[in-house]
Scaffold this motif. Sequence first.
Motif, PDB file in Angstrom:
ATOM      1  N   THR A 219       0.867  -1.131  -0.064  1.00 55.01           N
ATOM      2  CA  THR A 219       0.100  -0.017   0.258  1.00 55.01           C
ATOM      3  C   THR A 219       0.875   1.237  -0.082  1.00 55.01           C
ATOM      4  OG1 THR A 219      -1.701  -1.088   1.224  1.00 55.01           O
ATOM      5  CG2 THR A 219      -1.786   1.265   1.139  1.00 55.01           C
ATOM      6  N   MET A 220       2.059   1.349   0.920  1.00 58.08           N
ATOM      7  CA  MET A 220       2.874   2.400   0.977  1.00 58.08           C
ATOM      8  C   MET A 220       3.390   2.573  -0.425  1.00 58.08           C
ATOM      9  SD  MET A 220       4.624   1.801   4.587  1.00 58.08           S
ATOM     10  CE  MET A 220       5.274   3.251   4.681  1.00 58.08           C
ATOM     11  N   THR A 221       3.864   1.685  -1.003  1.00 62.32           N
ATOM     12  CA  THR A 221       4.355   1.712  -2.512  1.00 62.32           C
ATOM     13  C   THR A 221       3.355   2.256  -3.451  1.00 62.32           C
ATOM     14  OG1 THR A 221       5.878  -0.432  -2.193  1.00 62.32           O
ATOM     15  CG2 THR A 221       5.417   0.377  -4.254  1.00 62.32           C
ATOM     16  N   ASN A 222       2.210   1.761  -3.370  1.00 60.96           N
ATOM     17  CA  ASN A 222       1.122   2.286  -4.340  1.00 60.96           C
ATOM     18  C   ASN A 222       1.039   4.070  -4.080  1.00 60.96           C
ATOM     19  OD1 ASN A 222       0.828  -0.039  -5.681  1.00 60.96           O
ATOM     20  ND2 ASN A 222      -0.849  -0.528  -4.220  1.00 60.96           N
ATOM     21  N   GLY A 223       1.202   4.107  -2.518  1.00 58.68           N
ATOM     22  CA  GLY A 223       1.051   5.632  -2.339  1.00 58.68           C
ATOM     23  C   GLY A 223       1.785   6.587  -2.901  1.00 58.68           C
ATOM     24  N   ILE A 224       3.340   6.022  -2.639  1.00 60.70           N
ATOM     25  CA  ILE A 224       4.467   6.724  -3.237  1.00 60.70           C
ATOM     26  C   ILE A 224       4.305   6.862  -4.965  1.00 60.70           C
ATOM     27  CG2 ILE A 224       6.841   6.787  -3.881  1.00 60.70           C
ATOM     28  CD1 ILE A 224       7.118   5.323  -1.032  1.00 60.70           C
ATOM     29  N   GLU A 225       3.822   5.975  -5.598  1.00 59.79           N
ATOM     30  CA  GLU A 225       3.503   6.056  -6.858  1.00 59.79           C
ATOM     31  C   GLU A 225       2.475   6.910  -7.092  1.00 59.79           C
ATOM     32  OE1 GLU A 225       1.723   3.269 -10.671  1.00 59.79           O
ATOM     33  OE2 GLU A 225       2.449   2.402  -8.711  1.00 59.79           O
ATOM     34  N   GLU A 226       1.196   7.185  -6.326  1.00 60.72           N
ATOM     35  CA  GLU A 226       0.353   8.010  -6.722  1.00 60.72           C
ATOM     36  C   GLU A 226       0.727   9.671  -6.281  1.00 60.72           C
ATOM     37  OE1 GLU A 226      -2.748   8.984  -8.370  1.00 60.72           O
ATOM     38  OE2 GLU A 226      -2.565   6.650  -7.995  1.00 60.72           O
ATOM     39  N   GLU A 227       1.727   9.457  -5.217  1.00 60.40           N
ATOM     40  CA  GLU A 227       2.131  10.999  -4.874  1.00 60.40           C
ATOM     41  C   GLU A 227       3.103  11.619  -6.133  1.00 60.40           C
ATOM     42  OE1 GLU A 227       5.150  12.582  -1.751  1.00 60.40           O
ATOM     43  OE2 GLU A 227       4.317  10.854  -1.300  1.00 60.40           O
ATOM     44  N   ARG A 228       4.042  10.672  -6.720  1.00 64.03           N
ATOM     45  CA  ARG A 228       4.870  11.040  -7.972  1.00 64.03           C
ATOM     46  C   ARG A 228       3.708  11.497  -8.895  1.00 64.03           C
ATOM     47  NH1 ARG A 228       8.815  13.504  -9.878  1.00 64.03           N
ATOM     48  NH2 ARG A 228       9.828  12.257 -11.766  1.00 64.03           N
ATOM     49  N   ARG A 229       2.642  10.610  -9.275  1.00 63.91           N
ATOM     50  CA  ARG A 229       1.682  10.998 -10.189  1.00 63.91           C
ATOM     51  C   ARG A 229       0.937  12.319 -10.169  1.00 63.91           C
ATOM     52  NH1 ARG A 229      -1.092   6.965 -10.267  1.00 63.91           N
ATOM     53  NH2 ARG A 229      -0.402   6.042 -12.063  1.00 63.91           N
ATOM     54  N   MET A 230       0.794  12.745  -8.861  1.00 56.77           N
ATOM     55  CA  MET A 230      -0.007  14.003  -8.496  1.00 56.77           C
ATOM     56  C   MET A 230       1.213  15.014  -8.658  1.00 56.77           C
ATOM     57  SD  MET A 230      -1.664  15.200  -5.026  1.00 56.77           S
ATOM     58  CE  MET A 230      -2.852  13.899  -5.519  1.00 56.77           C
TER      59      MET A 230
END
Length: 471
Positions: A219-230
Amino acid sequence: MILPAIAAGVGVAAIVVSANPFSVRAQEAAPEAAQPSTELAAPPPAAEPPPPDPAAELAAKRDQTRAELETLSKTISLSADKVSALQQGIADLEKSTESIRQALIDSATRRKTLEKQILESEKKLADLGVKEDGIRRSLHERRGLLAEVLAALQRMGRNPPPALLVTPDDALASVRSAILLGAVVPGIRKETDKLAADLASLAALQTASAAEKTSLTATMTNGIEEERRMDLLLAENDKLSRSNAAELAAERKRSEELAGKATSLEGLVASMESEIASVRDAAAAARQAEENRKLMTDEQRAQAKALADSGVPDKNRIAPAYPFGELKAKLEVPVTGDILRQFGDADGTGHEAMGMTVATNPETVVTAPADGLVVFAGAFRSYGQMIILDAGDGYHLVLSGMDTINTRQGKFVFSGEPLAVMGAKRVASATALALETNRPTLYIEFRKDGKPVDSRPWWTAKDTGKARNDS
């Protein structure tokens, strides 16, 4: 396994049962193999420590778990292929204000969902940790008793008594042994069963913790990915909405001067709307749009409301999709976290809180709770970094305590659009005094015609609860 057989009729020369049922002395019946007796004395009773406070124990475990997760997050990084795929995905987007802003809203929604999952996993891990500690503490407190049980079982296994058929002269001793063992064995069995159950529970808790940590890492990895996308989307949005750089710099400097002179939020809003061109023009356009909405027929108003309720209102609008007063029980709290203080609660300074305070995890995204015009975006006195939204109908929404602001004054934002990011620690401000937490805290205040009002009626049902301040 050998206890039922022993209790059924095997004999020993002598078994002495002390006041403690697990203090056993045994020796073999054969005279030539006599052994010195050994008695396990019960340990002297120790002064019982005060029972642990469950709330304090959970709070300490939450802090420990949170620190471990922060350390873990620093070790997670995206691969070069993943970063490249994100950049390509942004490049493939239609480069229009509407598409980029919708992508930002979608990204913020996904990011808040992931943040909520991380917060829930954090609480679950803390709860599992408290249960593990409780079992370990129970085993530690019973270590003297458990040592005697294990020693008795070991002696019985190493020195099996002679069988009745082999030494018929020991019939009386066998009967006495059976009577005494009948009194001792149930107690030993009870303690061994309890020990086995505790060890099984401990193993199950450790397995559950390991599985939760694995899920949390993903989940944290997905969160970092979404943060980068944003971050990429914000950069594209900034390119599309960028005005003359010199003009923006001049407005920002002027707004800082006005914020330094203002002594209240009312004064700040009034000065912004009168002296900052972008805010003044946008506010005038929004008021005109509101006036036009009031002139609509009932049928047109119903159609507009149905379109807004469907979640696909006009992305080119410059005014709220519908009156703010009609949004009760429809808004989502702008951050994922624990509500520490509500409107009307004691604020720790002898006064009542004029808004709501939410504790978040570091770098949590802050979204617009409703459509609104950004009247102010910047630092203001003890509030720290602050955003003020004009939501129409005389309502202003105040958000403060952020670390980084990703919007600008004079811009109209949609509900769910990312506005800012929280920092790593709580910002020291008047609105966060006496909070027993070092976590970042967001202060939210609703104002109607310049006066603070309780925001609780506007939040969705699932977000209106107040979490116990266990942080």
